[in-house]
Design a protein around this motif. Structure first.
Motif, mmCIF file in Angstrom:
data_model
loop_
_atom_site.group_PDB
_atom_site.id
_atom_site.type_symbol
_atom_site.label_atom_id
_atom_site.label_comp_id
_atom_site.label_asym_id
_atom_site.label_seq_id
_atom_site.Cartn_x
_atom_site.Cartn_y
_atom_site.Cartn_z
ATOM 1 N N ALA A 165 -20.503 -19.549 20.834
ATOM 2 C CA ALA A 165 -19.681 -19.565 22.053
ATOM 3 C C ALA A 165 -18.985 -18.219 22.246
ATOM 4 O O ALA A 165 -18.882 -17.717 23.369
ATOM 5 C CB ALA A 165 -18.661 -20.698 21.986
ATOM 6 N N ARG A 166 -18.527 -17.611 21.156
ATOM 7 C CA ARG A 166 -17.803 -16.339 21.231
ATOM 8 C C ARG A 166 -18.754 -15.164 21.499
ATOM 9 O O ARG A 166 -18.467 -14.309 22.336
ATOM 10 C CB ARG A 166 -17.050 -16.100 19.917
ATOM 11 N N ASP A 167 -19.887 -15.116 20.799
ATOM 12 C CA ASP A 167 -20.734 -13.924 20.826
ATOM 13 C C ASP A 167 -21.903 -13.983 21.816
ATOM 14 O O ASP A 167 -22.563 -12.973 22.047
ATOM 15 C CB ASP A 167 -21.263 -13.638 19.419
ATOM 16 N N TYR A 168 -22.150 -15.171 22.387
ATOM 17 C CA TYR A 168 -23.225 -15.328 23.383
ATOM 18 C C TYR A 168 -22.685 -16.067 24.604
ATOM 19 O O TYR A 168 -23.213 -17.098 25.008
ATOM 20 C CB TYR A 168 -24.421 -16.087 22.769
ATOM 21 N N PRO A 169 -21.629 -15.535 25.223
ATOM 22 C CA PRO A 169 -20.965 -16.247 26.319
ATOM 23 C C PRO A 169 -21.822 -16.383 27.586
ATOM 24 O O PRO A 169 -21.535 -17.231 28.425
ATOM 25 C CB PRO A 169 -19.719 -15.400 26.595
ATOM 26 N N ASP A 170 -22.862 -15.568 27.717
ATOM 27 C CA ASP A 170 -23.703 -15.629 28.919
ATOM 28 C C ASP A 170 -24.691 -16.789 28.893
ATOM 29 O O ASP A 170 -25.354 -17.050 29.890
ATOM 30 C CB ASP A 170 -24.495 -14.324 29.090
ATOM 31 N N PHE A 171 -24.808 -17.455 27.737
ATOM 32 C CA PHE A 171 -25.793 -18.523 27.580
ATOM 33 C C PHE A 171 -25.112 -19.839 27.264
ATOM 34 O O PHE A 171 -24.077 -19.861 26.594
ATOM 35 C CB PHE A 171 -26.771 -18.184 26.448
ATOM 36 N N GLU A 172 -25.707 -20.934 27.736
ATOM 37 C CA GLU A 172 -25.195 -22.254 27.374
ATOM 38 C C GLU A 172 -25.388 -22.453 25.873
ATOM 39 O O GLU A 172 -26.383 -22.002 25.293
ATOM 40 C CB GLU A 172 -25.940 -23.349 28.150
ATOM 41 N N LEU A 173 -24.432 -23.141 25.252
ATOM 42 C CA LEU A 173 -24.489 -23.416 23.830
ATOM 43 C C LEU A 173 -25.788 -24.153 23.504
ATOM 44 O O LEU A 173 -26.112 -25.156 24.131
ATOM 45 C CB LEU A 173 -23.278 -24.267 23.429
ATOM 46 N N GLY A 174 -26.549 -23.621 22.567
ATOM 47 C CA GLY A 174 -27.815 -24.243 22.193
ATOM 48 C C GLY A 174 -28.988 -23.829 23.053
ATOM 49 O O GLY A 174 -30.086 -24.360 22.904
ATOM 50 N N ALA A 175 -28.789 -22.889 23.963
ATOM 51 C CA ALA A 175 -29.878 -22.450 24.842
ATOM 52 C C ALA A 175 -30.004 -20.921 24.847
ATOM 53 O O ALA A 175 -30.393 -20.330 25.835
ATOM 54 C CB ALA A 175 -29.654 -22.964 26.261
ATOM 55 N N VAL A 176 -29.692 -20.295 23.717
ATOM 56 C CA VAL A 176 -29.804 -18.839 23.623
ATOM 57 C C VAL A 176 -31.295 -18.477 23.650
ATOM 58 O O VAL A 176 -32.075 -18.999 22.870
ATOM 59 C CB VAL A 176 -29.146 -18.312 22.324
ATOM 60 N N PRO A 177 -31.680 -17.592 24.555
ATOM 61 C CA PRO A 177 -33.086 -17.175 24.615
ATOM 62 C C PRO A 177 -33.367 -16.109 23.548
ATOM 63 O O PRO A 177 -32.431 -15.559 22.953
ATOM 64 C CB PRO A 177 -33.213 -16.598 26.018
ATOM 65 N N PRO A 178 -34.627 -15.772 23.345
ATOM 66 C CA PRO A 178 -34.947 -14.746 22.351
ATOM 67 C C PRO A 178 -34.654 -13.325 22.822
ATOM 68 O O PRO A 178 -34.761 -12.384 22.058
ATOM 69 C CB PRO A 178 -36.448 -14.940 22.099
#
Length: 158
Positions: free
Chosen positions: A88-101
């Motif tokens: 949540a802190r380091d990938y704020p642009d993505f929904e939690l659990g949906a970080v793309p590669p």
């Protein structure tokens, strides 16, 4: 999603946006899209001593953290899944659990060698209801991924 598509367009990557009902797991995403779980990939964000690593494996597979550690050249207990708080802190642009590669921070990316045998792959695009299909070779090139065997060996029934 606009950032993801712009990122891919700017990189000159051919892709298709796939809309689907909200899903939480890559296997459910595959089912919602009417494709096999081997055609969809999940991106797992791992914490290693060198920083974050995005590991991309087929939805039908399970990651082997010891293989990841060996691939990275570090001890087996030094790699773990990132916590929800870290994500949540380091990938704020993505929904939690949906970080793309791809997109967001410049992380080391590992792609399982079984996945690169496929012509194309479906990956989450930062949201739980949109995915993108792209050529697997483009995914590897775009992310500068290291290709390695990072999945668990399933015991064969005897």
């Amino acid at each position: 999603m606009a950032d993801m598509t712009r990122f891919l367009e700017d990189a000159g990557i051919d892709f298709d946006v796939l809309e689907h009902p909200h899903t939480e797991r890559a296997a459910d995403e595959a089912a919602a899209l009417g494709i096999g779980p081997e055609e969809a990939a999940k991106t797992l964000v791992l914490v290693a001593s060198s920083g974050y690593v995005r590991a991309v494996v087929a939805a039908s597979e399970r990651i082997d953290l010891h293989k990841v550690a060996a691939t990275l050249g570090i001890g087996g207990k030094k790699v773990q899944l990132a916590s929800e708080d870290n994500l949540a802190r380091d990938y704020p642009d993505f929904e939690l659990g949906a970080v793309p590669p791809f997109g967001g921070p410049e992380d080391h990316v590992l792609v399982d060698d079984g996945l690169v045998e496929r012509d194309s792959v479906v990956v989450e695009a930062g949201s739980h209801n949109r995915s993108v299909r792209l050529k697997t070779a483009d995914l590897v090139r775009l992310t500068g991924a290291q290709v390695a065997d990072i999945c668990r060996e399933e015991p064969t029934a005897g």
